[in-house]
Design an enzyme around this catalytic site. Sequence first.
Site, short mmCIF file in Angstrom:
data_model
loop_
_atom_site.label_atom_id
_atom_site.label_comp_id
_atom_site.label_asym_id
_atom_site.label_seq_id
_atom_site.Cartn_x
_atom_site.Cartn_y
_atom_site.Cartn_z
N THR A 121 0.86 -1.19 0.00
CA THR A 121 0.00 0.00 0.00
C THR A 121 0.89 1.24 0.00
O THR A 121 1.66 1.45 0.94
CB THR A 121 -0.91 -0.01 1.25
OG1 THR A 121 -1.69 -1.20 1.20
CG2 THR A 121 -1.80 1.21 1.29
N LEU A 151 -7.09 -7.94 0.46
CA LEU A 151 -7.39 -9.11 1.30
C LEU A 151 -7.57 -8.71 2.76
O LEU A 151 -7.01 -7.71 3.21
CB LEU A 151 -6.30 -10.17 1.16
CG LEU A 151 -4.86 -9.86 1.59
CD1 LEU A 151 -4.67 -9.87 3.08
CD2 LEU A 151 -3.92 -10.86 0.94
N LYS A 152 -8.36 -9.54 3.49
CA LYS A 152 -8.55 -9.31 4.92
C LYS A 152 -7.75 -10.38 5.66
O LYS A 152 -7.88 -11.57 5.32
CB LYS A 152 -10.03 -9.49 5.32
CG LYS A 152 -10.98 -8.55 4.67
CD LYS A 152 -12.40 -8.75 5.22
CE LYS A 152 -13.08 -10.02 4.72
NZ LYS A 152 -13.32 -10.11 3.28
N LYS A 205 -6.91 2.24 -2.94
CA LYS A 205 -6.62 1.45 -1.73
C LYS A 205 -6.82 2.30 -0.47
O LYS A 205 -7.47 1.87 0.49
CB LYS A 205 -5.19 0.93 -1.81
CG LYS A 205 -4.70 0.24 -0.56
CD LYS A 205 -5.46 -1.04 -0.28
CE LYS A 205 -5.13 -1.58 1.09
NZ LYS A 205 -5.92 -2.75 1.44
N GLY A 254 -17.22 -1.73 18.56
CA GLY A 254 -16.22 -2.54 19.25
C GLY A 254 -15.21 -1.68 19.96
O GLY A 254 -15.45 -0.49 20.21
N CYS A 261 -3.16 -2.22 8.92
CA CYS A 261 -3.55 -1.41 7.77
C CYS A 261 -4.34 -0.15 8.13
O CYS A 261 -3.91 0.96 7.81
CB CYS A 261 -4.36 -2.26 6.80
SG CYS A 261 -3.33 -3.52 6.02
N LYS A 264 -2.48 2.74 10.05
CA LYS A 264 -1.35 3.29 9.27
C LYS A 264 -1.85 3.96 7.99
O LYS A 264 -1.36 5.03 7.61
CB LYS A 264 -0.39 2.14 9.00
CG LYS A 264 0.27 2.05 7.66
CD LYS A 264 1.20 0.87 7.59
CE LYS A 264 0.77 -0.22 6.63
NZ LYS A 264 0.56 0.17 5.25
#
Length: 435
Positions: A121, A151-152, A205, A254, A261, A264
Amino acid sequence: MNITVIGTGYVGLVAGACLAETGSQVTCADVDAVKIGGLRDNVLPIYEPGLDALVERNQGQGRLTFTTDVGAAVGSAEVVFIAVGTPPDEDGSADLRHVLAVAETIGKHQSRELVVVTKSTVPVGTAAKVHAAVGKFARLPFHVVSNPEFLKEGAAVDDFMKPDRVVLGVETDFARSVMAELYAPFVRTGKPIIFMDVPSAEMTKYAANAMLATRISFMNEIANLCERVGANVDLVRKGIGSDSRIGPSFLFPGPGYGGSCFPKDVQALLRTSEGEGTPMLVLGAVEQANVRQKRLLFEKLQEVLQDRLAGSRVAVWGLAFKAQTDDMRESPALTLIEAILGAGASVVAHDPAAMGEAKRRFGERMSYARTNYEALNGADALVIVTDWNEYRFPDFTRIKRALSRPVLIDGRNLYDPVKMRALGFTYRSIGRGHE
Ligand SMILES: NC(=O)c1ccc[n+]([C@@H]2O[C@H](COP(=O)([O-])OP(=O)(O)OC[C@H]3O[C@@H](n4cnc5c(N)ncnc54)[C@H](O)[C@@H]3O)[C@@H](O)[C@H]2O)c1
Protein backbone atom coordinates in the site's frame (compact mmCIF):
# COMPACT_ATOMS: atom_id res chain seq x y z
CA MET A 1 4.08 -17.67 -15.96
CA ASN A 2 7.29 -17.03 -14.00
CA ILE A 3 6.47 -14.83 -11.03
CA THR A 4 8.56 -13.46 -8.18
CA VAL A 5 7.04 -12.00 -5.03
CA ILE A 6 9.35 -9.89 -2.88
CA GLY A 7 8.33 -9.65 0.77
CA THR A 8 6.88 -12.76 2.34
CA GLY A 9 4.58 -11.28 4.97
CA TYR A 10 0.78 -11.52 5.16
CA VAL A 11 0.33 -10.16 1.66
CA GLY A 12 3.36 -11.57 -0.16
CA LEU A 13 3.04 -15.09 1.20
CA VAL A 14 -0.67 -15.30 0.47
CA ALA A 15 -0.23 -13.84 -3.02
CA GLY A 16 2.70 -16.15 -3.79
CA ALA A 17 0.90 -19.30 -2.62
CA CYS A 18 -2.34 -18.40 -4.41
CA LEU A 19 -0.54 -17.56 -7.68
CA ALA A 20 1.31 -20.90 -7.50
CA GLU A 21 -2.03 -22.62 -6.92
CA THR A 22 -3.17 -21.51 -10.39
CA GLY A 23 -0.15 -23.16 -12.03
CA SER A 24 2.39 -20.33 -12.17
CA GLN A 25 5.98 -20.86 -11.15
CA VAL A 26 6.43 -18.61 -8.10
CA THR A 27 9.54 -17.61 -6.17
CA CYS A 28 8.96 -15.84 -2.85
CA ALA A 29 11.93 -13.78 -1.69
CA ASP A 30 12.50 -12.11 1.67
CA VAL A 31 15.47 -10.71 3.56
CA ASP A 32 14.32 -12.47 6.74
CA ALA A 33 16.37 -15.68 6.72
CA VAL A 34 14.52 -17.19 9.68
CA LYS A 35 11.19 -16.74 7.91
CA ILE A 36 12.48 -18.23 4.66
CA GLY A 37 14.17 -21.14 6.48
CA GLY A 38 10.90 -21.97 8.23
CA LEU A 39 8.86 -21.68 5.05
CA ARG A 40 11.17 -24.14 3.27
CA ASP A 41 10.13 -26.62 5.99
CA ASN A 42 6.47 -25.60 5.59
CA VAL A 43 6.57 -23.74 8.93
CA LEU A 44 4.50 -20.59 8.47
CA PRO A 45 5.47 -17.34 10.22
CA ILE A 46 1.82 -16.30 10.53
CA TYR A 47 -1.54 -17.85 11.28
CA GLU A 48 -3.89 -17.60 8.32
CA PRO A 49 -6.66 -20.17 7.72
CA GLY A 50 -5.94 -22.48 4.76
CA LEU A 51 -2.51 -21.02 4.00
CA ASP A 52 -0.42 -23.85 5.44
CA ALA A 53 -2.02 -26.46 3.16
CA LEU A 54 -1.57 -24.21 0.15
CA VAL A 55 2.12 -23.60 0.87
CA GLU A 56 2.81 -27.27 1.55
CA ARG A 57 1.02 -28.50 -1.59
CA ASN A 58 2.56 -26.00 -3.99
CA GLN A 59 6.04 -26.28 -2.50
CA GLY A 60 5.72 -30.08 -2.63
CA GLN A 61 4.79 -29.92 -6.29
CA GLY A 62 7.70 -27.63 -7.12
CA ARG A 63 5.66 -24.57 -8.13
CA LEU A 64 6.54 -22.50 -5.04
CA THR A 65 10.08 -21.85 -3.84
CA PHE A 66 11.53 -19.61 -1.13
CA THR A 67 14.80 -17.70 -1.15
CA THR A 68 16.69 -14.94 0.61
CA ASP A 69 18.53 -14.11 -2.62
CA VAL A 70 16.26 -11.31 -3.81
CA GLY A 71 18.42 -10.42 -6.81
CA ALA A 72 18.59 -13.98 -8.13
CA ALA A 73 14.83 -14.30 -7.66
CA VAL A 74 14.28 -11.31 -9.95
CA GLY A 75 16.50 -12.75 -12.67
CA SER A 76 14.11 -15.30 -14.12
CA ALA A 77 10.81 -13.52 -13.58
CA GLU A 78 8.35 -12.11 -16.12
CA VAL A 79 6.36 -10.41 -13.35
CA VAL A 80 7.76 -9.18 -10.02
CA PHE A 81 5.42 -8.22 -7.19
CA ILE A 82 6.68 -5.83 -4.53
CA ALA A 83 4.91 -6.79 -1.29
CA VAL A 84 7.26 -5.44 1.37
CA GLY A 85 6.07 -3.43 4.36
CA THR A 86 5.29 0.29 4.20
CA PRO A 87 5.36 1.20 7.90
CA PRO A 88 4.48 4.68 9.11
CA ASP A 89 7.33 7.17 9.07
CA GLU A 90 7.81 9.39 12.11
CA ASP A 91 5.16 11.84 10.89
CA GLY A 92 2.67 9.08 9.96
CA SER A 93 3.35 9.18 6.22
CA ALA A 94 4.21 5.88 4.48
CA ASP A 95 7.87 4.93 4.70
CA LEU A 96 8.86 3.86 1.18
CA ARG A 97 12.43 2.84 1.95
CA HIS A 98 11.83 -0.90 1.53
CA VAL A 99 9.76 -0.46 -1.62
CA LEU A 100 12.37 1.72 -3.32
CA ALA A 101 15.29 -0.47 -2.22
CA VAL A 102 13.53 -3.45 -3.79
CA ALA A 103 12.83 -1.43 -6.95
CA GLU A 104 16.56 -0.74 -7.33
CA THR A 105 17.35 -4.44 -6.85
CA ILE A 106 14.83 -5.27 -9.56
CA GLY A 107 16.50 -2.86 -11.98
CA LYS A 108 19.93 -4.34 -11.26
CA HIS A 109 18.89 -7.97 -11.78
CA GLN A 110 16.28 -7.78 -14.54
CA SER A 111 17.09 -10.24 -17.37
CA ARG A 112 14.06 -9.83 -19.66
CA GLU A 113 11.19 -7.43 -20.37
CA LEU A 114 9.49 -7.19 -17.02
CA VAL A 115 6.27 -6.12 -15.35
CA VAL A 116 6.94 -4.61 -11.90
CA VAL A 117 3.82 -4.68 -9.73
CA THR A 118 3.49 -2.61 -6.58
CA LYS A 119 1.23 -4.54 -4.23
CA SER A 120 2.34 -2.81 -1.04
CA THR A 121 0.00 0.00 0.00
CA VAL A 122 1.72 3.16 -1.22
CA PRO A 123 0.68 6.81 -1.59
CA VAL A 124 -0.18 8.37 -4.92
CA GLY A 125 2.98 9.12 -6.82
CA THR A 126 4.90 6.08 -5.62
CA ALA A 127 4.69 4.24 -8.94
CA ALA A 128 6.60 7.11 -10.51
CA LYS A 129 9.29 6.75 -7.81
CA VAL A 130 9.39 2.99 -8.38
CA HIS A 131 9.75 3.65 -12.09
CA ALA A 132 12.69 5.97 -11.45
CA ALA A 133 14.37 3.54 -9.02
CA VAL A 134 14.09 0.55 -11.39
CA GLY A 135 15.10 2.76 -14.32
CA LYS A 136 18.31 3.87 -12.61
CA PHE A 137 19.77 0.42 -13.32
CA ALA A 138 17.49 -1.27 -15.89
CA ARG A 139 18.85 -2.03 -19.36
CA LEU A 140 15.73 -3.72 -20.69
CA PRO A 141 12.13 -2.52 -21.03
CA PHE A 142 9.94 -2.66 -17.92
CA HIS A 143 6.38 -1.65 -17.03
CA VAL A 144 5.24 -0.46 -13.61
CA VAL A 145 1.77 -1.52 -12.43
CA SER A 146 -0.14 -0.51 -9.30
CA ASN A 147 -2.13 -3.46 -7.96
CA PRO A 148 -3.39 -2.67 -4.46
CA GLU A 149 -4.33 -5.63 -2.31
CA PHE A 150 -7.70 -5.80 -0.55
CA LEU A 151 -7.39 -9.11 1.30
CA LYS A 152 -8.55 -9.31 4.92
CA GLU A 153 -6.31 -10.99 7.46
CA GLY A 154 -8.16 -14.02 8.78
CA ALA A 155 -9.76 -14.67 5.37
CA ALA A 156 -6.77 -13.78 3.21
CA VAL A 157 -6.61 -16.94 1.09
CA ASP A 158 -10.32 -16.81 0.29
CA ASP A 159 -10.13 -13.09 -0.49
CA PHE A 160 -7.18 -13.57 -2.82
CA MET A 161 -8.66 -16.60 -4.58
CA LYS A 162 -12.11 -14.99 -4.91
CA PRO A 163 -11.64 -11.22 -4.85
CA ASP A 164 -14.62 -8.83 -5.04
CA ARG A 165 -12.59 -7.05 -7.70
CA VAL A 166 -9.03 -6.67 -8.90
CA VAL A 167 -7.78 -3.09 -9.29
CA LEU A 168 -4.97 -2.55 -11.78
CA GLY A 169 -3.31 0.76 -12.54
CA VAL A 170 -1.48 0.28 -15.85
CA GLU A 171 0.33 2.52 -18.30
CA THR A 172 0.99 0.18 -21.23
CA ASP A 173 -0.91 -2.40 -23.27
CA PHE A 174 1.85 -4.91 -22.55
CA ALA A 175 1.32 -4.62 -18.78
CA ARG A 176 -2.43 -4.69 -19.21
CA SER A 177 -2.42 -7.95 -21.16
CA VAL A 178 0.11 -9.68 -18.84
CA MET A 179 -1.91 -8.73 -15.75
CA ALA A 180 -5.24 -9.69 -17.33
CA GLU A 181 -3.81 -13.15 -18.09
CA LEU A 182 -2.33 -13.54 -14.62
CA TYR A 183 -5.59 -12.66 -12.85
CA ALA A 184 -7.96 -14.50 -15.21
CA PRO A 185 -8.13 -17.64 -13.00
CA PHE A 186 -9.24 -15.53 -10.01
CA VAL A 187 -12.18 -13.77 -11.66
CA ARG A 188 -13.87 -16.67 -13.42
CA THR A 189 -17.14 -16.03 -11.56
CA GLY A 190 -17.42 -12.68 -13.32
CA LYS A 191 -15.97 -10.42 -10.66
CA PRO A 192 -14.41 -7.41 -12.41
CA ILE A 193 -10.85 -6.52 -13.17
CA ILE A 194 -10.97 -2.74 -13.03
CA PHE A 195 -8.24 -1.15 -15.12
CA MET A 196 -7.41 2.46 -14.42
CA ASP A 197 -4.56 4.94 -14.43
CA VAL A 198 -1.86 4.42 -11.82
CA PRO A 199 -2.61 7.34 -9.43
CA SER A 200 -6.28 6.30 -9.28
CA ALA A 201 -5.30 2.72 -8.39
CA GLU A 202 -2.97 3.95 -5.65
CA MET A 203 -5.71 6.22 -4.29
CA THR A 204 -8.37 3.47 -4.44
CA LYS A 205 -6.62 1.45 -1.73
CA TYR A 206 -6.44 4.37 0.70
CA ALA A 207 -9.99 5.44 -0.07
CA ALA A 208 -11.26 1.90 0.62
CA ASN A 209 -9.49 1.61 3.97
CA ALA A 210 -10.40 5.16 4.98
CA MET A 211 -14.07 4.46 4.20
CA LEU A 212 -14.06 1.25 6.26
CA ALA A 213 -12.30 2.95 9.18
CA THR A 214 -14.86 5.76 8.97
CA ARG A 215 -17.76 3.32 9.25
CA ILE A 216 -16.18 1.74 12.31
CA SER A 217 -15.47 5.02 14.11
CA PHE A 218 -18.91 6.35 13.16
CA MET A 219 -20.65 3.30 14.60
CA ASN A 220 -18.50 3.38 17.72
CA GLU A 221 -19.59 6.95 18.34
CA ILE A 222 -23.24 6.06 17.66
CA ALA A 223 -22.85 3.16 20.14
CA ASN A 224 -21.38 5.40 22.83
CA LEU A 225 -24.27 7.82 22.37
CA CYS A 226 -26.80 4.96 22.41
CA GLU A 227 -25.58 4.05 25.86
CA ARG A 228 -26.18 7.61 27.09
CA VAL A 229 -29.66 7.99 25.65
CA GLY A 230 -30.95 4.50 26.44
CA ALA A 231 -30.93 3.13 22.87
CA ASN A 232 -29.58 -0.28 21.82
CA VAL A 233 -26.92 -0.11 19.12
CA ASP A 234 -27.60 -3.69 17.98
CA LEU A 235 -31.09 -2.63 16.93
CA VAL A 236 -29.92 0.66 15.48
CA ARG A 237 -27.30 -1.25 13.46
CA LYS A 238 -29.95 -3.56 12.02
CA GLY A 239 -32.22 -0.62 11.40
CA ILE A 240 -29.69 1.25 9.30
CA GLY A 241 -27.86 -1.75 7.81
CA SER A 242 -30.99 -2.92 6.03
CA ASP A 243 -31.03 0.34 4.07
CA SER A 244 -29.57 -0.64 0.69
CA ARG A 245 -27.74 2.68 0.52
CA ILE A 246 -25.88 1.82 3.74
CA GLY A 247 -25.60 -2.00 3.80
CA PRO A 248 -24.88 -4.21 6.81
CA SER A 249 -21.05 -4.63 6.68
CA PHE A 250 -18.63 -2.91 9.02
CA LEU A 251 -21.31 -1.57 11.33
CA PHE A 252 -20.41 -3.56 14.45
CA PRO A 253 -19.26 -1.38 17.34
CA GLY A 254 -16.22 -2.54 19.25
CA PRO A 255 -13.05 -1.54 21.06
CA GLY A 256 -11.61 0.43 18.13
CA TYR A 257 -9.94 -0.68 14.91
CA GLY A 258 -6.39 -2.01 14.88
CA GLY A 259 -4.22 -4.14 12.65
CA SER A 260 -1.42 -3.27 10.31
CA CYS A 261 -3.55 -1.41 7.77
CA PHE A 262 -6.36 0.88 8.98
CA PRO A 263 -4.37 2.89 11.55
CA LYS A 264 -1.35 3.29 9.27
CA ASP A 265 -3.28 3.94 6.07
CA VAL A 266 -5.59 6.49 7.71
CA GLN A 267 -2.54 8.35 8.99
CA ALA A 268 -0.76 8.19 5.65
CA LEU A 269 -3.82 9.55 3.83
CA LEU A 270 -4.13 12.34 6.39
CA ARG A 271 -0.49 13.30 5.84
CA THR A 272 -0.97 13.23 2.05
CA SER A 273 -4.07 15.41 2.28
CA GLU A 274 -2.30 17.90 4.57
CA GLY A 275 0.71 17.96 2.25
CA GLU A 276 -1.59 18.80 -0.65
CA GLY A 277 -3.27 21.59 1.30
CA THR A 278 -6.61 19.73 1.36
CA PRO A 279 -6.75 18.33 4.90
CA MET A 280 -9.36 15.59 5.32
CA LEU A 281 -11.36 16.79 8.32
CA VAL A 282 -13.66 13.78 8.53
CA LEU A 283 -10.75 11.37 8.48
CA GLY A 284 -8.95 13.31 11.20
CA ALA A 285 -11.97 12.82 13.44
CA VAL A 286 -12.11 9.12 12.51
CA GLU A 287 -8.62 8.69 13.87
CA GLN A 288 -9.26 10.70 17.03
CA ALA A 289 -12.46 8.75 17.71
CA ASN A 290 -10.51 5.53 17.36
CA VAL A 291 -7.82 6.60 19.80
CA ARG A 292 -10.56 7.39 22.31
CA GLN A 293 -12.42 4.13 21.62
CA LYS A 294 -9.35 2.07 22.38
CA ARG A 295 -9.51 3.40 25.97
CA LEU A 296 -13.16 2.45 26.40
CA LEU A 297 -12.78 -1.09 27.74
CA PHE A 298 -10.34 0.07 30.38
CA GLU A 299 -12.66 2.92 31.37
CA LYS A 300 -15.54 0.48 31.75
CA LEU A 301 -13.39 -1.79 33.90
CA GLN A 302 -12.32 1.15 36.01
CA GLU A 303 -15.91 2.30 36.41
CA VAL A 304 -16.94 -1.12 37.76
CA LEU A 305 -13.90 -1.96 39.93
CA GLN A 306 -13.13 1.61 41.03
CA ASP A 307 -10.53 1.66 43.81
CA ARG A 308 -10.41 -2.16 43.81
CA LEU A 309 -8.71 -2.10 40.40
CA ALA A 310 -5.18 -1.65 41.76
CA GLY A 311 -3.97 -5.02 42.99
CA SER A 312 -6.66 -6.95 41.15
CA ARG A 313 -6.13 -9.65 38.54
CA VAL A 314 -7.85 -9.21 35.19
CA ALA A 315 -8.45 -11.99 32.67
CA VAL A 316 -8.32 -10.90 29.02
CA TRP A 317 -9.83 -13.07 26.30
CA GLY A 318 -8.52 -12.17 22.86
CA LEU A 319 -5.31 -10.36 21.99
CA ALA A 320 -5.29 -10.30 18.18
CA PHE A 321 -6.77 -7.19 16.60
CA LYS A 322 -9.51 -9.38 15.17
CA ALA A 323 -10.49 -13.05 15.08
CA GLN A 324 -8.80 -15.63 12.82
CA THR A 325 -5.41 -13.96 12.93
CA ASP A 326 -2.39 -13.86 15.23
CA ASP A 327 -1.67 -10.25 14.28
CA MET A 328 -1.49 -7.92 17.29
CA ARG A 329 -0.26 -4.83 15.46
CA GLU A 330 -2.19 -1.82 16.87
CA SER A 331 -4.59 -4.21 18.62
CA PRO A 332 -6.94 -2.57 21.16
CA ALA A 333 -5.72 -5.31 23.53
CA LEU A 334 -2.36 -3.53 23.69
CA THR A 335 -3.96 -0.29 24.94
CA LEU A 336 -6.12 -2.20 27.42
CA ILE A 337 -3.31 -4.31 28.86
CA GLU A 338 -0.93 -1.36 29.21
CA ALA A 339 -3.65 0.61 31.01
CA ILE A 340 -4.45 -2.27 33.39
CA LEU A 341 -0.76 -2.81 34.20
CA GLY A 342 -0.32 0.95 34.60
CA ALA A 343 -3.17 0.96 37.14
CA GLY A 344 -1.29 -1.53 39.32
CA ALA A 345 -3.38 -4.59 38.37
CA SER A 346 -2.13 -7.82 36.78
CA VAL A 347 -3.25 -9.50 33.56
CA VAL A 348 -3.69 -13.11 32.59
CA ALA A 349 -4.42 -13.50 28.90
CA HIS A 350 -5.69 -16.03 26.41
CA ASP A 351 -5.88 -16.02 22.63
CA PRO A 352 -6.32 -19.03 20.35
CA ALA A 353 -3.62 -17.84 17.92
CA ALA A 354 -1.68 -14.85 19.23
CA MET A 355 -0.03 -16.22 22.40
CA GLY A 356 3.41 -16.44 20.78
CA GLU A 357 3.16 -12.88 19.55
CA ALA A 358 1.90 -11.72 22.97
CA LYS A 359 4.85 -13.36 24.73
CA ARG A 360 7.24 -11.58 22.38
CA ARG A 361 5.58 -8.25 23.18
CA PHE A 362 4.87 -8.53 26.92
CA GLY A 363 7.26 -11.23 28.14
CA GLU A 364 6.85 -11.66 31.88
CA ARG A 365 4.85 -8.47 32.35
CA MET A 366 1.68 -10.58 32.22
CA SER A 367 0.66 -14.25 32.55
CA TYR A 368 -0.57 -16.57 29.82
CA ALA A 369 -3.29 -19.18 30.10
CA ARG A 370 -3.48 -22.34 27.99
CA THR A 371 -7.27 -22.17 27.76
CA ASN A 372 -9.76 -19.37 28.10
CA TYR A 373 -11.17 -20.94 31.29
CA GLU A 374 -7.72 -21.31 32.84
CA ALA A 375 -7.32 -17.53 32.50
CA LEU A 376 -10.23 -17.03 34.92
CA ASN A 377 -8.79 -18.84 37.91
CA GLY A 378 -8.32 -16.28 40.66
CA ALA A 379 -9.23 -13.37 38.38
CA ASP A 380 -11.42 -10.51 39.59
CA ALA A 381 -12.86 -9.60 36.18
CA LEU A 382 -12.97 -10.78 32.59
CA VAL A 383 -12.56 -8.45 29.60
CA ILE A 384 -13.23 -9.74 26.07
CA VAL A 385 -11.35 -7.93 23.31
CA THR A 386 -11.46 -10.22 20.25
CA ASP A 387 -14.55 -11.95 18.85
CA TRP A 388 -13.11 -15.43 18.43
CA ASN A 389 -15.85 -17.99 17.73
CA GLU A 390 -14.85 -20.10 20.72
CA TYR A 391 -15.79 -17.23 23.07
CA ARG A 392 -19.32 -16.97 21.73
CA PHE A 393 -21.07 -19.69 23.72
CA PRO A 394 -19.07 -20.23 26.91
CA ASP A 395 -20.20 -21.98 30.08
CA PHE A 396 -21.35 -18.94 32.08
CA THR A 397 -21.72 -20.94 35.31
CA ARG A 398 -18.09 -21.94 35.02
CA ILE A 399 -17.03 -18.36 34.34
CA LYS A 400 -18.96 -17.08 37.33
CA ARG A 401 -17.58 -19.76 39.61
CA ALA A 402 -13.97 -19.10 38.57
CA LEU A 403 -14.08 -15.30 38.89
CA SER A 404 -13.75 -13.83 42.37
CA ARG A 405 -16.24 -11.15 41.25
CA PRO A 406 -18.74 -11.71 38.44
CA VAL A 407 -17.49 -8.77 36.36
CA LEU A 408 -17.55 -9.20 32.60
CA ILE A 409 -16.65 -6.39 30.17
CA ASP A 410 -17.62 -7.51 26.67
CA GLY A 411 -15.88 -5.44 23.97
CA ARG A 412 -17.65 -7.28 21.15
CA ASN A 413 -21.28 -7.49 22.31
CA LEU A 414 -21.11 -11.30 22.23
CA TYR A 415 -23.74 -11.89 24.92
CA ASP A 416 -27.29 -10.87 25.76
CA PRO A 417 -27.28 -8.17 28.49
CA VAL A 418 -30.64 -9.34 29.89
CA LYS A 419 -29.42 -12.91 30.23
CA MET A 420 -26.13 -11.81 31.74
CA ARG A 421 -27.94 -9.73 34.35
CA ALA A 422 -30.23 -12.65 35.15
CA LEU A 423 -27.16 -14.84 35.65
CA GLY A 424 -25.87 -12.34 38.20
CA PHE A 425 -23.03 -10.80 36.21
CA THR A 426 -21.99 -7.19 36.43
CA TYR A 427 -21.96 -6.96 32.65
CA ARG A 428 -20.87 -4.11 30.41
CA SER A 429 -20.92 -4.12 26.64
CA ILE A 430 -20.81 -1.42 23.97
CA GLY A 431 -23.79 0.75 23.15
CA ARG A 432 -26.49 -1.31 24.86
CA GLY A 433 -26.91 0.21 28.31
CA HIS A 434 -26.58 -1.81 31.49
CA GLU A 435 -29.18 -0.79 34.04
N1 LIG B 1 -1.64 -7.22 6.10
C1 LIG B 1 -2.70 -6.91 5.39
O1 LIG B 1 -3.82 -7.30 5.68
C2 LIG B 1 -2.55 -6.06 4.15
C3 LIG B 1 -3.63 -5.97 3.26
C4 LIG B 1 -3.49 -5.20 2.13
C5 LIG B 1 -2.31 -4.50 1.90
N2 LIG B 1 -1.27 -4.59 2.79
C6 LIG B 1 -0.05 -3.87 2.48
O2 LIG B 1 0.90 -4.79 1.95
C7 LIG B 1 2.21 -4.45 2.39
C8 LIG B 1 2.82 -5.62 3.14
O3 LIG B 1 2.06 -5.84 4.30
P1 LIG B 1 2.24 -7.16 5.20
O4 LIG B 1 1.21 -7.10 6.25
O5 LIG B 1 2.36 -8.35 4.32
O6 LIG B 1 3.69 -6.81 5.84
P2 LIG B 1 4.63 -7.77 6.70
O7 LIG B 1 5.35 -6.87 7.62
O8 LIG B 1 3.85 -8.93 7.23
O9 LIG B 1 5.66 -8.35 5.62
C9 LIG B 1 6.59 -7.58 4.91
C10 LIG B 1 7.77 -8.48 4.55
O10 LIG B 1 8.66 -7.75 3.71
C11 LIG B 1 9.98 -8.16 4.02
N3 LIG B 1 10.95 -7.17 3.54
C12 LIG B 1 11.17 -5.92 4.00
N4 LIG B 1 12.14 -5.32 3.28
C13 LIG B 1 12.51 -6.20 2.32
C14 LIG B 1 13.47 -6.17 1.27
N5 LIG B 1 14.21 -5.08 1.05
N6 LIG B 1 13.59 -7.25 0.48
C15 LIG B 1 12.84 -8.35 0.69
N7 LIG B 1 11.92 -8.45 1.69
C16 LIG B 1 11.76 -7.39 2.49
C17 LIG B 1 9.96 -8.31 5.53
O11 LIG B 1 11.04 -9.13 5.98
C18 LIG B 1 8.58 -8.95 5.75
O12 LIG B 1 8.66 -10.37 5.75
C19 LIG B 1 2.07 -3.18 3.21
O13 LIG B 1 2.24 -2.07 2.37
C20 LIG B 1 0.63 -3.23 3.67
O14 LIG B 1 0.10 -1.96 3.93
C21 LIG B 1 -1.37 -5.36 3.90
